[in-house]
Design a protein around this motif. Sequence first.
Motif, PDB file in Angstrom:
ATOM      1  N   VAL A  39       0.865  -1.164   0.000  1.00 31.85           N
ATOM      2  CA  VAL A  39       0.000   0.000   0.000  1.00 31.85           C
ATOM      3  C   VAL A  39       0.902   1.214   0.000  1.00 31.85           C
ATOM      4  O   VAL A  39       1.683   1.401   0.912  1.00 31.85           O
ATOM      5  N   THR A  40       0.788   2.006  -1.011  1.00 33.77           N
ATOM      6  CA  THR A  40       1.571   3.230  -1.040  1.00 33.77           C
ATOM      7  C   THR A  40       0.618   4.395  -0.972  1.00 33.77           C
ATOM      8  O   THR A  40      -0.494   4.333  -1.498  1.00 33.77           O
ATOM      9  N   VAL A  41       1.037   5.431  -0.306  1.00 35.41           N
ATOM     10  CA  VAL A  41       0.195   6.611  -0.170  1.00 35.41           C
ATOM     11  C   VAL A  41       0.333   7.416  -1.448  1.00 35.41           C
ATOM     12  O   VAL A  41       1.432   7.782  -1.840  1.00 35.41           O
ATOM     13  N   ALA A  61     -10.751  -1.566   1.606  1.00 36.22           N
ATOM     14  CA  ALA A  61     -10.118  -2.182   2.773  1.00 36.22           C
ATOM     15  C   ALA A  61     -10.107  -3.701   2.657  1.00 36.22           C
ATOM     16  O   ALA A  61     -11.003  -4.304   2.096  1.00 36.22           O
ATOM     17  N   VAL A  62      -9.059  -4.288   3.209  1.00 43.45           N
ATOM     18  CA  VAL A  62      -9.000  -5.736   3.327  1.00 43.45           C
ATOM     19  C   VAL A  62      -9.427  -6.073   4.752  1.00 43.45           C
ATOM     20  O   VAL A  62      -9.496  -5.190   5.602  1.00 43.45           O
ATOM     21  N   GLU A  63      -9.687  -7.332   5.003  1.00 41.50           N
ATOM     22  CA  GLU A  63     -10.167  -7.694   6.339  1.00 41.50           C
ATOM     23  C   GLU A  63      -9.102  -7.521   7.404  1.00 41.50           C
ATOM     24  O   GLU A  63      -9.406  -7.208   8.533  1.00 41.50           O
ATOM     25  N   ALA A  72      -2.857   0.622   8.954  1.00 43.00           N
ATOM     26  CA  ALA A  72      -2.966  -0.602   8.154  1.00 43.00           C
ATOM     27  C   ALA A  72      -1.934  -0.597   7.038  1.00 43.00           C
ATOM     28  O   ALA A  72      -1.263  -1.608   6.789  1.00 43.00           O
ATOM     29  N   ALA A  73      -1.762   0.546   6.379  1.00 46.39           N
ATOM     30  CA  ALA A  73      -0.785   0.654   5.288  1.00 46.39           C
ATOM     31  C   ALA A  73       0.612   0.346   5.800  1.00 46.39           C
ATOM     32  O   ALA A  73       1.377  -0.394   5.172  1.00 46.39           O
ATOM     33  N   ARG A  74       0.949   0.886   6.973  1.00 46.71           N
ATOM     34  CA  ARG A  74       2.279   0.659   7.546  1.00 46.71           C
ATOM     35  C   ARG A  74       2.473  -0.813   7.934  1.00 46.71           C
ATOM     36  O   ARG A  74       3.520  -1.403   7.679  1.00 46.71           O
ATOM     37  N   ASP A  78       5.381  -3.108   6.319  1.00 42.29           N
ATOM     38  CA  ASP A  78       6.487  -3.539   7.176  1.00 42.29           C
ATOM     39  C   ASP A  78       6.372  -4.982   7.655  1.00 42.29           C
ATOM     40  O   ASP A  78       7.360  -5.581   8.067  1.00 42.29           O
ATOM     41  N   GLY A  79       5.156  -5.522   7.648  1.00 42.62           N
ATOM     42  CA  GLY A  79       4.917  -6.844   8.217  1.00 42.62           C
ATOM     43  C   GLY A  79       4.437  -6.707   9.652  1.00 42.62           C
ATOM     44  O   GLY A  79       4.742  -5.727  10.325  1.00 42.62           O
TER      45      GLY A  79
END
Length: 121
Positions: A39-41, A61-63, A72-74, A78-79
């Motif tokens: 996910v990139t801003v 959005a994903v679940e 969520a993006a971060r 990053d994992g």
Amino acid sequence: MSQQQDTVSRVTTGMRVVDSAGVEVGTVDLVQRGDPAAVTVQAPAPVDPGSSLDELIESAAVEEPDVPADLAARLLRDGYLKVSTDLVRTGAVYVLADRIAAVHDGAVRLTVPATELPAEE
């Protein structure tokens, strides 16, 4: 593979999670390795005047992870770990890969106290 990815790849579901103060947080429910391209801003696209930003975010959005979009993006980049816990009302917290200090003897040790972990919404 980054150090963070290597650490995350050694975690398995069911492992105990212990925070920086030695408090038992819970057990690993989900292990998600990071995807730098996940996910990139980006600059917002022209928005249909009939839809709210919340509706757009929900439709995209994903679940998992069930947290605010910016976090969520971060997490996806990053994992992260999703940890089942009795410490929060929703029953789960998320651990960013960079918050993992070590994976040793079947347990995940964190660099932060449990109170700093974002709870599932």
